[in-house]
Design a protein around this motif. Structure first.
Motif, PDB file in Angstrom:
ATOM      1  N   TYR A 256       0.841  -1.189   0.000  1.00  0.00           N
ATOM      2  CA  TYR A 256       0.000   0.000   0.000  1.00  0.00           C
ATOM      3  C   TYR A 256       0.880   1.245   0.000  1.00  0.00           C
ATOM      4  CZ  TYR A 256      -3.660  -3.290   1.312  1.00  0.00           C
ATOM      5  OH  TYR A 256      -4.532  -4.336   1.328  1.00  0.00           O
ATOM      6  N   PHE A 257       0.329   2.342  -0.484  1.00  0.00           N
ATOM      7  CA  PHE A 257       1.048   3.606  -0.510  1.00  0.00           C
ATOM      8  C   PHE A 257       0.368   4.583   0.444  1.00  0.00           C
ATOM      9  CE2 PHE A 257       1.528   1.492  -4.570  1.00  0.00           C
ATOM     10  CZ  PHE A 257       2.912   1.404  -4.655  1.00  0.00           C
ATOM     11  N   VAL A 258       1.174   5.288   1.196  1.00  0.00           N
ATOM     12  CA  VAL A 258       0.670   6.184   2.234  1.00  0.00           C
ATOM     13  C   VAL A 258       1.049   7.620   1.880  1.00  0.00           C
ATOM     14  CG1 VAL A 258       0.639   6.706   4.699  1.00  0.00           C
ATOM     15  CG2 VAL A 258       0.989   4.353   3.926  1.00  0.00           C
ATOM     16  N   LYS A 259       0.066   8.512   1.936  1.00  0.00           N
ATOM     17  CA  LYS A 259       0.292   9.927   1.669  1.00  0.00           C
ATOM     18  C   LYS A 259      -0.068  10.715   2.928  1.00  0.00           C
ATOM     19  CE  LYS A 259      -1.118  13.676  -1.473  1.00  0.00           C
ATOM     20  NZ  LYS A 259      -1.918  14.019  -2.643  1.00  0.00           N
ATOM     21  N   ALA A 260       0.838  11.578   3.372  1.00  0.00           N
ATOM     22  CA  ALA A 260       0.626  12.382   4.577  1.00  0.00           C
ATOM     23  C   ALA A 260       0.765  13.856   4.237  1.00  0.00           C
ATOM     24  CB  ALA A 260       1.626  11.991   5.663  1.00  0.00           C
ATOM     25  N   PHE A 261      -0.090  14.690   4.855  1.00  0.00           N
ATOM     26  CA  PHE A 261      -0.062  16.137   4.584  1.00  0.00           C
ATOM     27  C   PHE A 261      -0.442  16.873   5.857  1.00  0.00           C
ATOM     28  CE2 PHE A 261      -2.385  19.961   2.812  1.00  0.00           C
ATOM     29  CZ  PHE A 261      -1.226  20.639   2.437  1.00  0.00           C
ATOM     30  N   ASP A 262       0.390  17.828   6.265  1.00  0.00           N
ATOM     31  CA  ASP A 262       0.121  18.581   7.494  1.00  0.00           C
ATOM     32  C   ASP A 262      -0.299  20.016   7.239  1.00  0.00           C
ATOM     33  OD1 ASP A 262       2.442  19.805   6.683  1.00  0.00           O
ATOM     34  OD2 ASP A 262       3.565  19.428   8.540  1.00  0.00           O
ATOM     35  N   GLY A 263      -0.732  20.314   6.011  1.00  0.00           N
ATOM     36  CA  GLY A 263      -1.141  21.670   5.672  1.00  0.00           C
ATOM     37  C   GLY A 263      -0.025  22.478   5.053  1.00  0.00           C
ATOM     38  N   ALA A 264       1.230  21.972   5.144  1.00  0.00           N
ATOM     39  CA  ALA A 264       2.364  22.700   4.578  1.00  0.00           C
ATOM     40  C   ALA A 264       3.244  21.817   3.711  1.00  0.00           C
ATOM     41  CB  ALA A 264       3.199  23.313   5.701  1.00  0.00           C
ATOM     42  N   SER A 265       3.366  20.538   4.017  1.00  0.00           N
ATOM     43  CA  SER A 265       4.249  19.659   3.260  1.00  0.00           C
ATOM     44  C   SER A 265       3.647  18.271   3.139  1.00  0.00           C
ATOM     45  CB  SER A 265       5.627  19.571   3.927  1.00  0.00           C
ATOM     46  OG  SER A 265       5.522  19.003   5.221  1.00  0.00           O
ATOM     47  N   TYR A 266       4.029  17.592   2.038  1.00  0.00           N
ATOM     48  CA  TYR A 266       3.611  16.227   1.791  1.00  0.00           C
ATOM     49  C   TYR A 266       4.776  15.270   2.077  1.00  0.00           C
ATOM     50  CZ  TYR A 266      -0.433  17.893  -0.909  1.00  0.00           C
ATOM     51  OH  TYR A 266      -1.605  18.480  -1.307  1.00  0.00           O
ATOM     52  N   ARG A 267       4.443  14.057   2.502  1.00  0.00           N
ATOM     53  CA  ARG A 267       5.416  12.972   2.535  1.00  0.00           C
ATOM     54  C   ARG A 267       4.699  11.707   2.088  1.00  0.00           C
ATOM     55  NH1 ARG A 267       8.427  13.927   8.392  1.00  0.00           N
ATOM     56  NH2 ARG A 267       8.803  16.169   8.100  1.00  0.00           N
ATOM     57  N   ASN A 268       5.453  10.830   1.419  1.00  0.00           N
ATOM     58  CA  ASN A 268       4.888   9.599   0.899  1.00  0.00           C
ATOM     59  C   ASN A 268       5.677   8.412   1.425  1.00  0.00           C
ATOM     60  OD1 ASN A 268       2.973  10.905  -0.963  1.00  0.00           O
ATOM     61  ND2 ASN A 268       4.833  11.631  -1.957  1.00  0.00           N
ATOM     62  N   GLY A 269       5.008   7.301   1.610  1.00  0.00           N
ATOM     63  CA  GLY A 269       5.680   6.106   2.079  1.00  0.00           C
ATOM     64  C   GLY A 269       4.985   4.849   1.602  1.00  0.00           C
ATOM     65  N   LYS A 270       5.612   3.717   1.892  1.00  0.00           N
ATOM     66  CA  LYS A 270       5.076   2.432   1.476  1.00  0.00           C
ATOM     67  C   LYS A 270       4.763   1.607   2.719  1.00  0.00           C
ATOM     68  CE  LYS A 270       7.783  -0.586  -0.535  1.00  0.00           C
ATOM     69  NZ  LYS A 270       8.612  -1.225  -1.576  1.00  0.00           N
ATOM     70  N   LEU A 271       3.604   0.954   2.691  1.00  0.00           N
ATOM     71  CA  LEU A 271       3.146   0.112   3.785  1.00  0.00           C
ATOM     72  C   LEU A 271       2.975  -1.308   3.250  1.00  0.00           C
ATOM     73  CD1 LEU A 271       1.921  -0.221   6.680  1.00  0.00           C
ATOM     74  CD2 LEU A 271      -0.286   0.380   5.657  1.00  0.00           C
ATOM     75  N   VAL A 272       3.622  -2.260   3.895  1.00  0.00           N
ATOM     76  CA  VAL A 272       3.501  -3.672   3.510  1.00  0.00           C
ATOM     77  C   VAL A 272       2.750  -4.396   4.625  1.00  0.00           C
ATOM     78  CG1 VAL A 272       4.719  -5.793   2.942  1.00  0.00           C
ATOM     79  CG2 VAL A 272       5.648  -3.581   2.220  1.00  0.00           C
ATOM     80  N   ILE A 273       1.650  -5.044   4.275  1.00  0.00           N
ATOM     81  CA  ILE A 273       0.851  -5.786   5.249  1.00  0.00           C
ATOM     82  C   ILE A 273       1.012  -7.278   4.982  1.00  0.00           C
ATOM     83  CG2 ILE A 273      -1.477  -6.257   6.093  1.00  0.00           C
ATOM     84  CD1 ILE A 273      -2.200  -3.400   5.487  1.00  0.00           C
ATOM     85  N   ASN A 274       1.421  -8.008   6.012  1.00  0.00           N
ATOM     86  CA  ASN A 274       1.581  -9.459   5.919  1.00  0.00           C
ATOM     87  C   ASN A 274       1.084 -10.072   7.220  1.00  0.00           C
ATOM     88  OD1 ASN A 274       2.279 -12.091   5.516  1.00  0.00           O
ATOM     89  ND2 ASN A 274       4.476 -11.723   5.215  1.00  0.00           N
ATOM     90  N   LYS A 275      -0.148 -10.595   7.195  1.00  0.00           N
ATOM     91  CA  LYS A 275      -0.769 -11.144   8.406  1.00  0.00           C
ATOM     92  C   LYS A 275      -0.417 -12.619   8.643  1.00  0.00           C
ATOM     93  CE  LYS A 275      -4.564  -9.479   6.698  1.00  0.00           C
ATOM     94  NZ  LYS A 275      -5.966  -9.083   6.427  1.00  0.00           N
TER      95      LYS A 275
END
Length: 696
Positions: A676-695
């Motif tokens: 999965y891809f994660v997008k974060a925004f605090d009103g001033a800057s963006y950051r992106n990351g990758k999330l791997v789920i393995n149950k």
């Protein structure tokens, strides 16, 4: 700043990201409108007044009253805006401590200040036009309050249905219903692809908080120069018994006497509306103060009303007739807490005092304060063809002859969120001019003019046409033997215009090219492995893999011929020439047989936590992950999780504190194993990351 996904051209597969805030549940994608052009000639929102006394943060239901305006009821899955229209406390002392406790104007910045709080919410049930209980997909972020006038001015919020269009063209100028003390004053547009202004305008000029109602009064037993006093009763008004003039309407309440529909009538309410009273020169919240007479036996020393405030403060009302005393209405305050996540309407101007009832209309109504501008929110793909947004405050009446004049309304608030096309849009959120008076060819002593309305606010994620403005309104004028003068009346201060990152509110449909199903990549030693899937390849000739070291300037890394002819086809490519830096960016360009091209999303391949990368652990995750985010102050962080097809599957909002924040992303066991891809925004800057789920 637009995300890379928002820049993909040509055909669009609209994937609705209904941002569910502070929820532990997966977000169900709202059905996007089918491709096609819609046209409108009038407002398309539906406005419901808030009825539930308290909506606490995290609430998943809210009771709303019958819709005052609009014809389309709420259906399950609809996007709605909930917004606190009024909600502020004031110091009601009859002194210079009125308002904010120090200046004779303003409001108290305390825990009860909720005006302007807003968020988009998703309905999970149908609510008829007669109102009822609305259930929500996720809990609210903010608190909302509905309360009649009592120890404080009234608190009001409204819930607005937001229709979502694919392509939209305006075939007429669009105006909302004017604010009526419970609903209206706001236009919200959501257009997923192309918004064609078609040379028309969206206008909320004068649709915001209303001006204080002017009324002819010939004196009474009140004191001189009051900051606050009660309005005359209906019985006293019928014999013109009373002093001073009405305050305007704003975030701290609604006065008893209102200038209704731009000087068309005087609207007398039952409630006084403000603690201590709704007359006098003190300015409550962002509303202008009324003129205060210093000749109470006959109410003849008329002074002007103060201008309303928003992005900028209003101007002070002009001085008193005969004595030249600085007793005009104080200026409405600017709204210091305003942001792209918190908008208010322009404050109404205060009325000027009047004992002769001159001007048109008569009986003192011409001395009323003017209304502020409303709110416009546009969330669009591309804006095409020139258009206008008018959110100006109204100007005070200029026909008054032998009395004081009212203050101008403040400019309203405008929020523009679009991928492109800003330069064709001219946005005005200017303050209205103060009212003017002129008597007997200039041979008499002057009467107080009205103060100018403060400028409004504009928040936009692109550069608007250079003609856009948030200027304050000019002061009104009067005349004396020496000519035309402002006579102590002040101009409104300029407003706020910010160009920069804008939080993408729901319905923020992300956009992906029509045939791309997924694009993935990973680093394998010095090489980068890229794979993608495509459907309906009939009209595609080949794929161009493009690489960039900065995410902006791309070069061709390879060309791969198509293999399929309509079915879903998967491709792989290994790039041995990839950069060994912290990050490298890729996108795929599908070239059609007619020369048309389709761009994929941009993917980022990283080898370490670099600036712009999101710190997520552990990898892989089973039931939860921890996100680490450093913040320079108190703010909110929006987290959205996408699957490999670009669909939003989870959304949360967190409250940040200054310093390092460790935020728990829970209930991941509800998602299937995968990347999965994660997008974060605090009103001033963006950051992106990758999330791997393995149950496991």
């Amino acid at each position: 700043m637009n995300s890379v996904l928002q820049k993909c051209p040509v055909k669009w597969l609209l994937v609705m990201l209904c941002i569910a805030i502070l929820s532990v549940n997966s977000v169900q994608a709202q059905t996007c409108p089918p491709p096609g052009i819609s046209t409108i000639t009038s407002f398309s929102n539906t406005y419901y007044p808030g009825q539930q006394a308290t909506v606490s943060a995290g609430s998943t239901s809210v009771t709303i009253g019958g819709a005052a305006y609009g014809t389309t009821p709420i259906s399950a899955g609809d996007v709605l805006l909930i917004i606190q229209m009024q909600g502020a406390q004031i110091n009601s002392a009859d002194s210079t401590t009125y308002g904010d406790g120090a200046r004779g104007s303003g409001y108290l910045n305390n825990a009860e200040l909720s005006a302007g709080n807003m968020e988009f919410i998703i309905a999970t049930n149908a609510v008829p036009l007669t109102g009822g209980t609305l259930t929500l997909l996720t809990g609210t972020v903010n608190n909302y309050k509905q309360a009649a006038f009592g120890a404080d001015g009234q608190y009001t919020y409204q819930v607005i249905r937001v229709p979502v269009y694919y392509d939209l063209m305006l075939n007429a100028d669009i105006t909302p219903p004017n604010w009526d003390g419970a609903t209206g004053g706001v236009i919200v547009m959501a257009v997923m692809n192309t918004f064609n202004m078609n040379g028309h305008a969206i206008s909320v000029t004068g649709a915001g908080f209303r001006g204080g109602g002017g009324v002819q009064l010939v004196g009474g037993t009140g004191t001189n120069r009051d900051f606050v006093t009660v309005s005359p009763t209906n019985a006293n008004m019928s014999v013109q018994l009373g002093n001073h003039a009405s305050k305007g309407e704003g975030i701290a309440g609604t006065p008893r006497l209102i200038n209704s529909n731009n000087y068309s009538s005087l609207l007398p309410n039952t409630d006084e509306g403000y603690p201590g009273g709704s007359f006098g020169m003190g300015a409550p919240g962002n509303a202008g103060g009324g003129g205060s007479d210093d000749g109470t036996p006959i109410n003849a020393n008329n002074s002007g009303g103060g201008g309303g405030g928003n992005g900028g403060a209003g101007g002070k009302g002009g001085n008193s007739y005969g004595t030249n005393g600085a007793y005009g209405g104080y200026p409405g305050s600017s709204f210091a807490q305003g942001s792209a996540l918190r908008l208010v309407m322009g404050g109404g101007g205060g009325a000027g005092s009047t004992n002769n009832g001159t001007g048109t209309p008569r009986s003192g109504l011409a001395s009323s304060g003017a209304a502020g501008g409303g709110i416009v929110i546009i969330n669009a793909g591309t804006i095409i063809n020139a258009g206008f947004v008018y959110a100006n405050g109204s100007s005070g009446n200029a026909t008054v002859v032998n009395d004081a004049s009212g203050g101008g309304g403040a400019g309203g608030s405008v929020l523009i969120n679009a991928r492109s096309g800003h330069s064709g849009l001219i946005v005005y959120a200017n303050g209205g001019n103060g009212g003017t008076n002129f008597w007997n060819g200039g041979t008499s002593s002057p009467h107080g003019p009205g103060g100018g309305g403060g400028g409004g606010v504009i928040y936009t994620d692109g550069t608007l046409n250079a003609a856009s403005s948030v200027t304050g309104g000019t002061s009104g004028t009067t005349n004396s033997g020496s000519g035309t003068i402002t006579y102590g009346a002040g101009a409104g201060a300029g407003g706020v215009s910010v160009t920069g990152p804008i939080m993408v509110f729901p319905p923020g449909c992300m956009v992906l090219p029509l045939e791309f199903l997924f694009v993935n990549g990973k680093r394998n030693g010095t090489q980068v492995l890229i794979n993608w899937g495509f459907a309906n390849e009939k009209d595609i000739t080949n794929y161009i893999i493009e690489r960039s070291n900065n995410g902006n300037n791309f070069v061709t890394a390879a060309i791969v011929s198509k293999r399929g002819n309509g079915e879903i086809t998967k491709y792989n490519f290994s790039d041995a020439s990839a950069s060994t830096g912290a990050a490298v960016f890729y996108r795929i360009k599908a070239r059609g047989t007619n020369g048309q091209t389709f761009l994929s999303k941009v993917i980022t391949i990283q080898t370490e936590i670099a600036e712009g990368a999101l710190d997520i652990s552990p990898v892989p995750a089973i039931g939860h992950s921890t996100i680490r985010w450093s913040s320079t102050g108190i703010s909110k962080l929006q987290i959205t999780v996408f699957d490999i097809t670009g669909h939003a599957v989870l959304s949360r909002q967190y409250q940040l504190k200054a310093g390092l924040n460790e935020l728990l992303l829970t209930n991941l066991q509800s998602l299937p194993n995968g990347i999965y891809f994660v997008k974060a925004f605090d009103g001033a800057s963006y950051r992106n990351g990758k999330l791997v789920i393995n149950k496991l």
